[in-house]
Design a protein around this motif. Structure first.
Motif, mmCIF file in Angstrom:
data_model
loop_
_atom_site.group_PDB
_atom_site.id
_atom_site.type_symbol
_atom_site.label_atom_id
_atom_site.label_comp_id
_atom_site.label_asym_id
_atom_site.label_seq_id
_atom_site.Cartn_x
_atom_site.Cartn_y
_atom_site.Cartn_z
ATOM 1 N N MET A 40 33.541 40.511 53.813
ATOM 2 C CA MET A 40 34.106 40.763 52.697
ATOM 3 C C MET A 40 33.934 39.418 51.828
ATOM 4 S SD MET A 40 37.822 41.994 51.722
ATOM 5 C CE MET A 40 38.450 42.127 50.019
ATOM 6 N N ALA A 41 33.392 39.535 50.434
ATOM 7 C CA ALA A 41 33.518 38.238 49.652
ATOM 8 C C ALA A 41 34.765 37.731 49.598
ATOM 9 C CB ALA A 41 32.775 38.501 48.529
ATOM 10 N N ARG A 42 34.870 36.347 49.526
ATOM 11 C CA ARG A 42 35.996 35.560 48.983
ATOM 12 C C ARG A 42 36.098 35.811 47.718
ATOM 13 N NH1 ARG A 42 34.625 29.880 51.854
ATOM 14 N NH2 ARG A 42 32.734 30.690 50.749
ATOM 15 N N PRO A 43 37.626 35.975 47.122
ATOM 16 C CA PRO A 43 38.011 35.984 45.894
ATOM 17 C C PRO A 43 37.863 34.686 45.168
ATOM 18 C CG PRO A 43 40.034 36.153 46.954
ATOM 19 C CD PRO A 43 38.888 36.280 48.088
ATOM 20 N N LEU A 44 37.149 34.805 43.971
ATOM 21 C CA LEU A 44 37.163 33.745 42.929
ATOM 22 C C LEU A 44 37.837 33.494 41.913
ATOM 23 C CD1 LEU A 44 33.055 33.391 42.924
ATOM 24 C CD2 LEU A 44 34.496 32.061 44.448
ATOM 25 N N HIS A 45 38.065 32.433 41.316
ATOM 26 C CA HIS A 45 39.141 32.161 40.226
ATOM 27 C C HIS A 45 40.334 32.882 40.276
ATOM 28 C CE1 HIS A 45 34.625 31.922 38.078
ATOM 29 N NE2 HIS A 45 34.899 31.141 38.930
ATOM 30 N N LYS A 46 41.283 32.509 41.080
ATOM 31 C CA LYS A 46 42.186 32.968 41.406
ATOM 32 C C LYS A 46 43.443 32.572 40.082
ATOM 33 C CE LYS A 46 41.882 32.983 46.349
ATOM 34 N NZ LYS A 46 42.265 32.437 47.645
ATOM 35 N N SER B 72 44.111 27.034 46.116
ATOM 36 C CA SER B 72 42.870 27.325 46.385
ATOM 37 C C SER B 72 42.548 28.082 45.056
ATOM 38 C CB SER B 72 42.592 28.260 47.687
ATOM 39 O OG SER B 72 41.205 28.709 47.689
ATOM 40 N N ASP B 73 41.367 28.052 44.472
ATOM 41 C CA ASP B 73 40.782 28.743 43.347
ATOM 42 C C ASP B 73 39.822 29.882 43.816
ATOM 43 O OD1 ASP B 73 40.661 29.264 40.400
ATOM 44 O OD2 ASP B 73 38.724 28.647 40.817
ATOM 45 N N GLY B 74 39.650 29.577 45.213
ATOM 46 C CA GLY B 74 38.409 30.479 45.898
ATOM 47 C C GLY B 74 37.153 29.902 45.827
ATOM 48 N N GLY B 75 36.153 30.389 46.563
ATOM 49 C CA GLY B 75 34.993 29.809 46.819
ATOM 50 C C GLY B 75 34.658 28.395 47.326
ATOM 51 N N GLY B 76 35.960 27.942 47.986
ATOM 52 C CA GLY B 76 35.879 26.534 48.402
ATOM 53 C C GLY B 76 36.532 25.384 47.433
#
Length: 395
Positions: free
Chosen positions: A1-7, A22-26
Motif C-alpha cells: 500500500m502506497a504511503r500517503p503524501l502531503h498530509k 511527517s508529510d509523507g513520502g519521507g
C-alpha cells in the motif's frame, strides 16, 4: 500500500507544535520551537537508512520541500543515493567556480621549475598580475570568453605590444591548466580574442648600441676609477648583461674565469647551467681596481645597500647625451666579432651566453669554447683599451 503524501497544509505546518512531523513520502519537519524548524528527507537506499537536510523552515517553504523530496525519491528509484548525488553536484559547481586568480597562481606554481630562478623575479607572473587579474581575477574561468579577454587587453594591445602578447600567452597557459584540472573552459578563447584584437601595430625596438668603432673612445673616457665607471668598463670588456656585472661576487672568480650563476643569466633555466666568462688581463685589472669598493663580497655595492642599480650606468650615458645604453655594448661586441674577426658563429654566440643549436645537438656538444673565447676576449679588450695585439682575433 502506497504511503500517503502531503498530509499537511501550509497553515498546519505553521501552527504545528514542537516535535517531528511527517508529510509523507519521507519528508519530515523537525520543529524545535515557533522560530526554529528544518526539513528532513528520510530514505533507505542500498540497504542503508539515511537522512538528508533540505533546508530551514520557513526559508524553504512546504511546496519547495515537497519538490526536493520528490526529486530525492526519483533518484532512489534510479538506484542513486540523493546525498551522494548532491555532494557530486556541489563538487562540480565548485570546480566551475574556480576563479582565474586561483587558477593563475596554481599554473604559476606548477611551472616554477621551468623558470629561471624558480620565477622569483616575477617576470612570468607580472603580465597577468598587472594587466589581467585586476579586471578578471575574480571571474570563474568557466565564464571567461573572448570578449572579456579582448576588453581587458585592448588598452595595451598596440601601445605595449610585447607585454600584451606575454599576458595573452600566460592567459592561454592558465586556460589549459584549468582544463587539465577538469574545469569546463573555452580553450579557444585566447585565439578568438586575438582575432578580435587584430594584428599589433607596434614593432619592438632594439636597445640603441654604440658603433663598435666608437667603443674605444668611450671606454677610455671612463677614467674616474669610480664604481660606476669600473662597472661599465667590465661590462664592455666581458659583453655580459648588466645584471651579471651588478651582482658580481668575488667568490665567483677563480683565476681568469668568472662563473656567473644561472639566476643572473637570462634564459638559463637549468640550475646547473652557470656561465663561464674568460677574463682578459684588462678585465682582471678592472676587478683589482674595484676591490677597494667591495662590500660583503659584492664588487659593485650600492651607495647604501644591495648592489649598484641598472639605472646608475644608464644615467651616466644619458647625462652625456648618448642614445646608446649599457645593454647595447653586447651588440657592439657582436658587430666587431662579425666585421673585424673570423670567429666561428657558434663561438661568437656562446661568448654572448646565447644558446646554440637544438636540444639534441647540445646534448652531444658539451663544450663552451672557453679557450677560443679567452683569445677572443683578450683581442676585444686590447682593441677597446687601445692596446690591440692583432688585427684579428685568433680563435
Amino acid at each position: 500500500m502506497a504511503r500517503p503524501l502531503h498530509k499537511f497544509s501550509a497553515a498546519e505546518i505553521r501552527n504545528a507544535h514542537p516535535g517531528k512531523h511527517s508529510d509523507g513520502g519521507g519528508l519530515w519537519l523537525y520543529k524545535q520551537d515557533a522560530d526554529h524548524a528544518k526539513w528532513v528527507f528520510r530514505f533507505t537506499v542500498h540497504g542503508r537508512r539515511r537522512e538528508m537536510g533540505l533546508g530551514a523552515y520557513p526559508s524553504v517553504t512546504l511546496a519547495q520541500a515537497r519538490d526536493k523530496a520528490k526529486a530525492g525519491r526519483a533518484l532512489i528509484e534510479a538506484g542513486k543515493d540523493p546525498i551522494k548525488d548532491r555532494e557530486r553536484k556541489r563538487r562540480e559547481e565548485a570546480r566551475q567556480m574556480h576563479l582565474l586568480q586561483d587558477v593563475a597562481l596554481d599554473a604559476f606554481e606548477s611551472r616554477k621549475a621551468e623558470l629561471k630562478g624558480d620565477g622569483m623575479a616575477g617576470r612570468w607572473f607580472s603580465p597577468l598580475e598587472i594587466h589581467v587579474l585586476p579586471k578578471l581575477g575574480k571571474v570563474p574561468v568557466s565564464e571567461l570568453d573572448q570578449r572579456d579577454i579582448r576588453d581587458t587587453l585592448a588598452p595595451i594591445w598596440h601601445s605595449k605590444a610585447d607585454t600584451a602578447r606575454k599576458a595573452m600567452n600566460r592567459l592561454s597557459i592558465c586556460m589549459r591548466h584549468a582544463a587539465a584540472l577538469g574545469l569546463e573552459v573555452d580553450l579557444q578563447a585566447t585565439d578568438k580574442a586575438r582575432a578580435l584584437l587584430g594584428k599589433q601595430r607596434h614593432k619592438a625596438q632594439s636597445i640603441p648600441a654604440l658603433p663598435w668603432q666608437e667603443v674605444p673612445a668611450f671606454y677610455q673616457s671612463l677614467d674616474e676609477g669610480s664604481p660606476t665607471h669600473l662597472a661599465l668598463r667590465l661590462l664592455i670588456l666581458t659583453a655580459v648583461r648588466s645584471k651579471a656585472v651588478r651582482f658580481l661576487h668575488l667568490d665567483q672568480i677563480e683565476g681568469d674565469v668568472w662563473t656567473v650563476p644561472a639566476e643572473n643569466m637570462k634564459g638559463r633555466r637549468d640550475a646547473t647551467s652557470d656561465f663561464r666568462v674568460p677574463l682578459s688581463s684588462e678585465a682582471l685589472t678592472v676587478i683589482e681596481q674595484a676591490k677597494p669598493f667591495a662590500r660583503d663580497g659584492s664588487l659593485f655595492p650600492g651607495a647604501r645597500k644591495g648592489v649598484i642599480s641598472d639605472m646608475t650606468m644608464s644615467n651616466l650615458m644619458k647625462r652625456r647625451g648618448m642614445e646608446a645604453r649599457p645593454h647595447g655594448f653586447r651588440s657592439s661586441f657582436r658587430d666587431w666579432v662579425a666585421e673585424a674577426t673570423s670567429t666561428p658563429h657558434d663561438v661568437a654566440e656562446t661568448a654572448l651566453g646565447h644558446t646554440v643549436g637544438g636540444k639534441v645537438e647540445r646534448a652531444y656538444r658539451r663544450t663552451d669554447f672557453l679557450d677560443q673565447r679567452r683569445h677572443l676576449s683578450q683581442s676585444w679588450s686590447a682593441y677597446v683599451s687601445s692596446r690591440e695585439e692583432t688585427n684579428e682575433a685568433k680563435v
